[in-house]
Each structure stands twice: as structure tokens, then as C-alpha cells.
Design a protein around this motif. Structure first.
Motif, short mmCIF file in Angstrom:
data_model
loop_
_atom_site.label_atom_id
_atom_site.label_comp_id
_atom_site.label_asym_id
_atom_site.label_seq_id
_atom_site.Cartn_x
_atom_site.Cartn_y
_atom_site.Cartn_z
N GLY A 243 24.70 155.84 22.61
CA GLY A 243 24.69 154.55 23.29
C GLY A 243 24.62 154.62 24.79
N HIS A 244 24.77 155.81 25.36
CA HIS A 244 24.70 155.97 26.81
C HIS A 244 23.24 156.04 27.23
N ALA A 245 22.84 155.06 28.04
CA ALA A 245 21.44 154.99 28.45
C ALA A 245 21.13 155.94 29.61
N THR A 246 22.13 156.27 30.38
CA THR A 246 21.90 157.07 31.58
C THR A 246 22.33 158.51 31.34
N LEU A 247 21.46 159.43 31.71
CA LEU A 247 21.71 160.86 31.52
C LEU A 247 21.44 161.58 32.84
N TYR A 248 22.29 162.51 33.17
CA TYR A 248 22.21 163.24 34.43
C TYR A 248 22.23 164.75 34.16
N TRP A 249 21.49 165.48 34.96
CA TRP A 249 21.62 166.93 35.02
C TRP A 249 22.12 167.30 36.42
N TYR A 250 23.21 168.05 36.44
CA TYR A 250 23.78 168.53 37.68
C TYR A 250 23.73 170.07 37.69
N GLN A 251 23.55 170.62 38.88
CA GLN A 251 23.64 172.06 39.08
C GLN A 251 24.93 172.37 39.85
N GLN A 252 25.74 173.26 39.32
CA GLN A 252 26.97 173.63 40.01
C GLN A 252 26.96 175.13 40.29
N ILE A 253 26.71 175.48 41.53
CA ILE A 253 26.75 176.86 41.97
C ILE A 253 28.20 177.25 42.23
N LEU A 254 28.54 178.48 41.94
CA LEU A 254 29.91 178.95 42.08
C LEU A 254 30.48 178.62 43.45
N GLY A 255 31.64 177.97 43.45
CA GLY A 255 32.30 177.63 44.71
C GLY A 255 31.82 176.34 45.34
N GLN A 256 30.94 175.63 44.66
CA GLN A 256 30.41 174.38 45.21
C GLN A 256 30.62 173.24 44.22
N GLY A 257 30.50 172.03 44.73
CA GLY A 257 30.55 170.88 43.85
C GLY A 257 29.21 170.69 43.15
N PRO A 258 29.22 169.95 42.07
CA PRO A 258 27.96 169.69 41.36
C PRO A 258 26.96 168.93 42.23
N LYS A 259 25.69 169.27 42.07
CA LYS A 259 24.62 168.61 42.80
C LYS A 259 23.66 168.01 41.79
N LEU A 260 23.34 166.74 41.98
CA LEU A 260 22.45 166.07 41.04
C LEU A 260 21.04 166.64 41.12
N LEU A 261 20.50 167.00 39.97
CA LEU A 261 19.10 167.44 39.89
C LEU A 261 18.20 166.28 39.48
N ILE A 262 18.59 165.57 38.44
CA ILE A 262 17.75 164.50 37.93
C ILE A 262 18.61 163.50 37.16
N GLN A 263 18.21 162.24 37.26
CA GLN A 263 18.89 161.15 36.56
C GLN A 263 17.86 160.37 35.77
N PHE A 264 18.16 160.16 34.49
CA PHE A 264 17.31 159.36 33.61
C PHE A 264 18.01 158.04 33.26
N GLN A 265 17.23 157.01 33.15
CA GLN A 265 17.68 155.75 32.56
C GLN A 265 16.78 155.55 31.35
N ASN A 266 17.39 155.64 30.16
CA ASN A 266 16.62 155.72 28.92
C ASN A 266 15.66 156.91 29.05
N ASN A 267 14.35 156.72 28.96
CA ASN A 267 13.47 157.88 29.08
C ASN A 267 12.73 157.90 30.40
N GLY A 268 13.15 157.05 31.34
CA GLY A 268 12.52 157.02 32.65
C GLY A 268 13.37 157.71 33.70
N VAL A 269 12.70 158.32 34.69
CA VAL A 269 13.39 159.03 35.76
C VAL A 269 13.81 158.05 36.86
N VAL A 270 15.09 158.05 37.18
CA VAL A 270 15.61 157.21 38.25
C VAL A 270 15.61 157.96 39.58
N ASP A 271 16.00 159.24 39.52
CA ASP A 271 16.13 160.03 40.75
C ASP A 271 15.89 161.49 40.40
#
Lengths: 117, 113
Positions: free
Chosen positions: A28-56
Motif C-alpha cells: 500500500g505504500h506508493a512512495t519508494l526510496y533508495w538511499y546509499q549509506q557510506i560507512l560513517g555517513q548519514g543516508p543519502k537519497l539516490l532515487i525516489q519513486f511515486q508509484n512507478n514514476g520517478v520523483v527525484d
């Protein structure tokens, strides 16, 4: 309620090889995110989807990274060819749509740890 | 540019002592603010969030955070730390339009017995 599922949990590859990570969000969650977390750093957004479309995808290195969410449910993140600096944990998260009952909370999977040798 | 800063990379406190983790943000407008906790090998779990209204928000596990607009801060507090609180803590700021989160670099909390 099942959480965000990710696989594989761990992957070791040589540089210049390819790798793919899979994510199945909360139902049921329409929004999906991929984050990259390099050791010692906070997560960084790679890509955000809304349903099957790319938001960012402004921070996705498009020369080597690609992601898809064809049916608006699960998603695959691919790296080809991998570089040493891609060693990181790749976190998938999902959320309800903001402003449509969404609370702003992202639910994270346990991540896929990639080591590039 | 939008950013979230956590000035303390590593903090050590004794069990039972109070805790405050600092977070400062730089954002065009007042963002939504979050604190997440990450245990080793695990994903991130939401502790609490601030959208609007009361500037003191309560979260899970006895944590609270206070939003101070004048200081662009959203510090996390706990009156009495337990050994199980040892983990990495991330502050994040989010857009009210897109849901995109910007994370700080994290603070590792160590708890001494």
C-alpha cells in the motif's frame, strides 16, 4: 504487517562487475526510496519513486546506477560497472503518499551491504 | 543549500545519566524534522517527528525532542539512558512537498555500565 524486504543482505564483488538489489515495500505504500549509506555517513537519497514514476533522481550517478519500479510495487537498483567507492549499505524505504494520509514516516528495510574489491 | 548537521560524531554517557544529542538544520522553510535510530546491521527506526504545533515532541523509548526555530535546532533528549540505547542516531529534515529526507551524518552513542 510485513516490513520492507530487501535482498541480498550482503554482496561482495570485484570492481567493474555488476550487482542488483531488490526491494519490496510495505503493502500500500506508493512512495519508494533508495538511499546509499557510506560507512560513517548519514543516508543519502539516490532515487525516489511515486508509484512507478520517478520523483527525484538528482543524486543518482546515472552513468553506472539505474533503478526501476515497473509495476509500482517492488523495485530493483542496479550498479554497472561497480567502483570501489560504491561500497556502502543500500537502504530501501517506503512511505504513504505525503499529503494524502501520509504521516511523513519512512519505513526502512535492513539494507543490502555491498563490498567492492 | 539544505543541510542537517549533527555536531557530535561520538558521545559516551553512563547508564542512568541524561542524554542530549544535537541537531541543526539549514532549510529554505521550516522542514519536517525527524530522529531515527539505527542499531548495528539494522535499518533505521523512527524515534519521533515534528511537523508543526507543540515544539516539544514525545517519541518512543522515552525520547523527546524540542524544536527551536530561532536556533534552527531539533535536539534529542532522554532523562535516563539505558544500555540498550547504544546505537547510531540520525537527525533528518524533510520536504513537506515531496517527502525527501536529508540526513545528518549521525551520532554514535556509547553507554557505559
Amino acid at each position: 504487517e510485513a516490513g520492507v524486504a530487501q535482498s541480498p543482505r550482503y554482496k561482495i564483488i570485484e570492481k567493474r562487475q555488476s550487482v542488483a538489489f531488490w526491494c519490496n515495500p510495505i503493502s500500500g505504500h506508493a512512495t519508494l526510496y533508495w538511499y546509499q549509506q557510506i560507512l560513517g555517513q548519514g543516508p543519502k537519497l539516490l532515487i525516489q519513486f511515486q508509484n512507478n514514476g520517478v520523483v527525484d533522481d538528482s543524486q543518482l550517478p546515472k552513468d553506472r546506477f539505474s533503478a526501476e519500479r515497473l509495476k509500482g510495487v517492488d523495485s530493483t537498483l542496479k550498479i554497472q560497472p561497480a567502483k570501489l567507492e560504491d561500497s556502502a549499505v543500500y537502504l530501501c524505504a517506503s512511505s504513504l503518499v505525503w499529503g494524502q494520509g501520509g504521516t511523513g514516516e519512512l519505513f526502512f528495510g535492513e539494507g543490502s551491504r555491498l563490498t567492492v574489491l | 543549500a539544505q543541510s542537517v548537521t549533527q555536531p557530535d560524531i561520538h558521545i559516551t554517557v553512563s547508564e542512568g545519566a541524561s542524554l542530549e544529542l544535537r541537531c541543526n538544520y539549514s532549510y529554505g522553510a521550516t522542514p519536517y524534522l525527524f530522529w531515527y535510530v539505527q542499531s548495528p546491521g539494522q535499518g533505521l527506526q523512527l524515534l519521533l517527528k515534528y511537523f508543526s504545533g507543540d515544539t516539544l515532541v514525545q517519541g518512543i523509548k522515552g525520547f523527546e525532542a524540542e524544536f527551536k526555530r530561532s536556533q534552527s535546532s531539533f535536539n534529542l533528549r532522554k532523562p535516563s539512558v539505558h544500555w540498550s540505547d547504544a546505537a547510531e542516531y540520525f537527525c533528518a529534515a524533510g520536504s513537506s512537498n515531496t517527502g525527501k529526507l536529508i540526513f545528518g551524518q549521525g551520532t554514535t552513542l556509547q553507554v557505559k555500565p
